[in-house]
Structures are given as C-alpha cells and as structure tokens.
Design a protein around this motif. Structure first.
Motif, PDB file in Angstrom:
ATOM      1  N   GLN A 119      49.149  61.548 -76.613  1.00  0.00           N
ATOM      2  CA  GLN A 119      48.527  62.875 -76.646  1.00  0.00           C
ATOM      3  C   GLN A 119      46.997  62.835 -76.649  1.00  0.00           C
ATOM      4  N   HIS A 123      44.857  64.623 -73.605  1.00  0.00           N
ATOM      5  CA  HIS A 123      44.023  65.817 -73.785  1.00  0.00           C
ATOM      6  C   HIS A 123      42.541  65.574 -73.543  1.00  0.00           C
ATOM      7  N   THR A 127      43.552  70.716 -71.151  1.00  0.00           N
ATOM      8  CA  THR A 127      43.595  71.516 -72.374  1.00  0.00           C
ATOM      9  C   THR A 127      45.045  71.760 -72.780  1.00  0.00           C
ATOM     10  N   PHE A 128      45.217  72.183 -74.028  1.00  0.00           N
ATOM     11  CA  PHE A 128      46.554  72.501 -74.498  1.00  0.00           C
ATOM     12  C   PHE A 128      47.162  73.627 -73.665  1.00  0.00           C
ATOM     13  N   GLU A 131      48.340  72.313 -70.404  1.00  0.00           N
ATOM     14  CA  GLU A 131      49.528  71.503 -70.629  1.00  0.00           C
ATOM     15  C   GLU A 131      50.758  72.387 -70.843  1.00  0.00           C
TER      16      GLU A 131
END
Length: 153
Positions: A119, A123, A127-128, A131
């Motif tokens: 992770q 990243h 970005t979250f 994702e």
C-alpha cells in the motif's frame, strides 16, 4: 452447520472520516492487531491487513455464520472506540460511513495479499479516491460520485 463448506474471500476497504490522514506509523501496527483480534474473535480468518494514513485494506476468509455488514460494523465501531480510548488523536476519531467489499477466488489471493502489503508504495502513484474508483469500475459496481468517501472541505 454440518455439511456446509465454503470458500469466501472478501477484500474490505474503508477510510478515515473525511479521508483525513491521521493514522500514524507510531500506532498503526497496534490498530491492525486490534482489528485482527476482532476478525479472529468472530471466527473469520485474517489473510492480510495494511493501509496508509487515511484508509485500510483487509483481506478476510469469511465464515458464513456472520454477515459482511455485521462484521464491518463491529470492526469499525470497536476500533474507533479503541482509538479514542487510547487517545491516539486529540479529537473524536471516526471511520467514514460505508466500505468497499470485493470478492476474490483462491487463485487470486496471492496477488491481493501482495497488493495490500504494498500500500505505501502504491499510494505514491495513486490517491485513495483514484484507487477506490478503480476498484468500483473493475468490479462493475454502479456508484454515485457524491457518495465516494467525502473529503473535509
């Protein structure tokens, strides 16, 4: 229940409320151990857990005696309470409402575990939100952009 045999693997993804980057390296391993305990105490098998400062990924072998929503409710409620009681943050900690739950076959587990373990590297490139939308699109899940893990404005 006798004569019930299952193989159910679910990859959970959920975020800190408003996707605030507040999960610190100093206590994230303790958080992961606490969440692992919740999963194990509910008779499921933890396969992987990791994340970054604003969200977590968990891969679980699910036993069909408990619903996915009931398990996530326990994980999020109990871990929030534990974070607050441990005073890891100076204000009230909360997880964002909702979560993602994606199913995988046994043949995919090694790749999913590797993805979760990587992770921090992942990243640096994405970005979250990018994702998470990628997951929704990969699994062909209809979604409304206004409900994708809100940011603090």
């Amino acid at each position: 229940m006798a004569n019930t045999y299952t193989q159910i693997h679910i990859h959970f993804v959920f975020a800190v409320k408003y996707r605030q980057a507040i999960i610190k390296n100093e206590w994230k391993d303790e958080l992961y151990k606490y969440i692992s305990g919740i999963i194990k105490n509910n008779n499921h098998k933890l396969l992987a857990i990791n994340g970054v400062s604003d969200h977590i990924h968990i891969l679980v072998g699910i036993r069909p005696v408990q619903s996915i929503s009931d398990l996530m409710k326990l994980v999020k409620q109990n871990s929030s309470k534990w974070i607050n009681e441990s005073k890891f943050v100076n204000y009230h900690f909360e997880w964002q409402e909702g979560y993602g739950a994606f199913s995988y076959s046994k043949s995919q587990l090694k790749a999913v575990i590797n993805y979760i373990q990587q992770q921090e590297l992942h990243h640096k490139k994405k970005t979250f939100k990018e994702e998470y939308i990628d997951f929704l699109e990969k699994f062909e899940i209809n979604y409304d952009e206004k409900f994708i893990f809100k940011e603090l404005i």
